[in-house]
Design an enzyme around this catalytic site. Sequence first.
Site, PDB file in Angstrom:
ATOM      1  CG  ASP A  30     140.956  45.092 -85.866  1.00 34.92           C
ATOM      2  OD1 ASP A  30     140.321  45.561 -84.913  1.00 34.92           O
ATOM      3  OD2 ASP A  30     142.092  44.611 -85.762  1.00 34.92           O
ATOM      4  CB  SER A  83     141.444  43.571 -82.160  1.00 38.00           C
ATOM      5  OG  SER A  83     142.308  42.803 -82.947  1.00 38.00           O
TER       6      SER A  83
END
Length: 540
Positions: free
Chosen positions: A180, A67
Site C-alpha cells: 500500500d 489505495s
Amino acid sequence: MNKYDRTALLSIVFILWLSQSVLAAASPVTSVALVLGGGAARGFSHIGLIQAFEENGIPIHMLVGTSMGSIVSSLYAAGYSVDNMKTIVANLDSANLVDVIFPPRGGLIGTERLKRYLDVLLMHKSFDELEIPFYSVITELQTGREVAMHQGNVAVAVQASMSIPALFPPVEIDGTYFVDGGMKNAVPANVAQAHGANVIIGVDVKKELKDIDFDSILNDIQLTMWFMIGGYVELNTKAADVIIVPDVKYDSYMDYQKAEFFIEQGYRAGLQYLDQIKAAVLEVDPDFEFVPYTQSGLSDSELEAVMKEAERAALEAYRPFGLMPELAFSDDNAPKLGLRIQYGRLGWFRIGYRYGLSTDLGGHEMFVGWHKPHVAETEFFVRHSGDQPNVGIKASLPLGDHLRLGAAYQVNGTYLWQVHLSHANIFNSRNFCLGSSAVLTQHAAESGQPLMAGFNSNLKIYFREEYDSLFEVTLARPYLYGQFSMATPVNQLQAAVEYQVGIGTELKLFGLYPLDLHFGVDFGSDSGPSWRLGFAKGDY
C-alpha cells in the site's frame, strides 16, 4: 547585410515571437491535479467529490491516487463516469472478490480475484492508454521506497497500491514486491508537483477515534500507526493548494456497505471547499472559466456487460492451494469439525475430513466436493456412524441472489432423499429480514415413516440499522431471531410444530468477508427444549 536583409530578418523574428505568443495564449495555463488519498471504504467519498468538480467546472488534468484513491482514480482515468462508478460500487460483492488465505501467506486475504475484476473493468489498459494521466503510488516493501507507478498494466499497480501489509499479500512487479502506497504517502500531493501540476487539490479521508481507551492495546497501536503515517502526510501535502477533508473521520474503514453515505459526504466536501479550489485556479489563470462538464462514460447496457465479464473473470481467477478449517452441523445440530484442502490443482474440487460430535449421527466422515460460486455445489460423503456406514450425496443450486434449490440422497441415514427450496431474503428492511424454506423428505421404507412435507419461516430483528466495528477487525450486526417450523405427512394433515428463538450476529471479516453466527433454543410440540447453534459463510 543591407537594409532589406535586416528588414526581412526583423520580420521573421517578429513573426516567430507573435506565433509563440499566440500558441502560449491558446495553451491551457492551468494543470489541475486531483490527489486522492487512501482510506479503504471511506475512499468512496472520492466519487462524490469528482461529481462536485464536474458540476462546478473544476477541471481534472491529472490524477494521483493511493489505495482506494488509486482505485477510484484508475476508473475515472479510464473514462468511467460518476454514475458508472456509483453503479459499480453499489453492485460490488466483496465475498466473491477476495479469499481468506489459510494458512496465511503474505496476508490474510487474497486479492487476485479483485485484480482480475479491476483489469476487466479497466479493459486491460496500460497507463499510456488512459484518457487522463494517472499515477498510482505504491511502496517497495524491502526498502520503503515510494514509487509513483505510471507504466505497465494499471490493474496490477492499483492492486499493489491497496495492499495493506498483513491484511493483503504484497504484489510482485518485475521481481520487486510492493504494498500500500499509504504506508509512506497517504495523500501524495508531492507526486503531482513533481509531474508538473501547478494547481494541486488533495483529499485526506483520515480516520480518527471518537473514544480513546489508552488501556486498549489496539487503540494504542492504531494511534501510533496514524501519527507515523500522519507525519508523511504533513510532509507530502505541503505542495497542495487545497486539502479537502470529508466528514468521515469517525466511520470505520470497513464499512463498504455505506458507500452511498461516503459518496454523499465527498460531494458535500467538494461544495464546501469550492471557493478555495476556484481561488487556487484563478490565482494561476485569472481568466479561467468554470464550465460544468460530464465525463460520458459507458451506457447502462455497456456497463452491465463489462461488469458481468469482470465478475466472470474474477470467478475464474486462479486460487492458490489452501488448507482450511471445516465447521459443519449434523441434522440434529451437533457440530462437526475438520479440515479441507482446496483450490490449486484441485480447481473447484475440495477434499476433507470431519468428525461429528453427535451421539447418533457423529463419528468420522470423509468427503469430496465440487463448489463453484453462483454455479453449483455438490458433495459425496462417507460417514462411519453406528453399525453401518452412512453414504450419501447432496447438491445445491443457486437460482438467484437469495433463492436456492437443494437435494440430497443417502443410505443408512436419517432419511432416504430430501429436496428443499429456500429464500433467505423474501423481505428485507433496515430492521427486519424474513426468509423461508420448503422441504420434502422421504424416509427409508423400513423406517415406516411416510413422505413428509415441511415449511420453515425465519424472522430476524436487528438491534441496529448499521454494522458496528469490533476492534477494527470485523463488522458486526447483532439480531434477535424467531423461527417457525412445521412438518406433516403428505397423505394426511398431522402437523408437528417447532419454534426456535435466539440471538445471532452477521459478521463481515475486515468488512469484506461475510459470516453469520447464531445460537438459539428449540421448543418442539413433541419434545422438550434443546439448544441450536448455526454458522454460515458467504460463499455465494
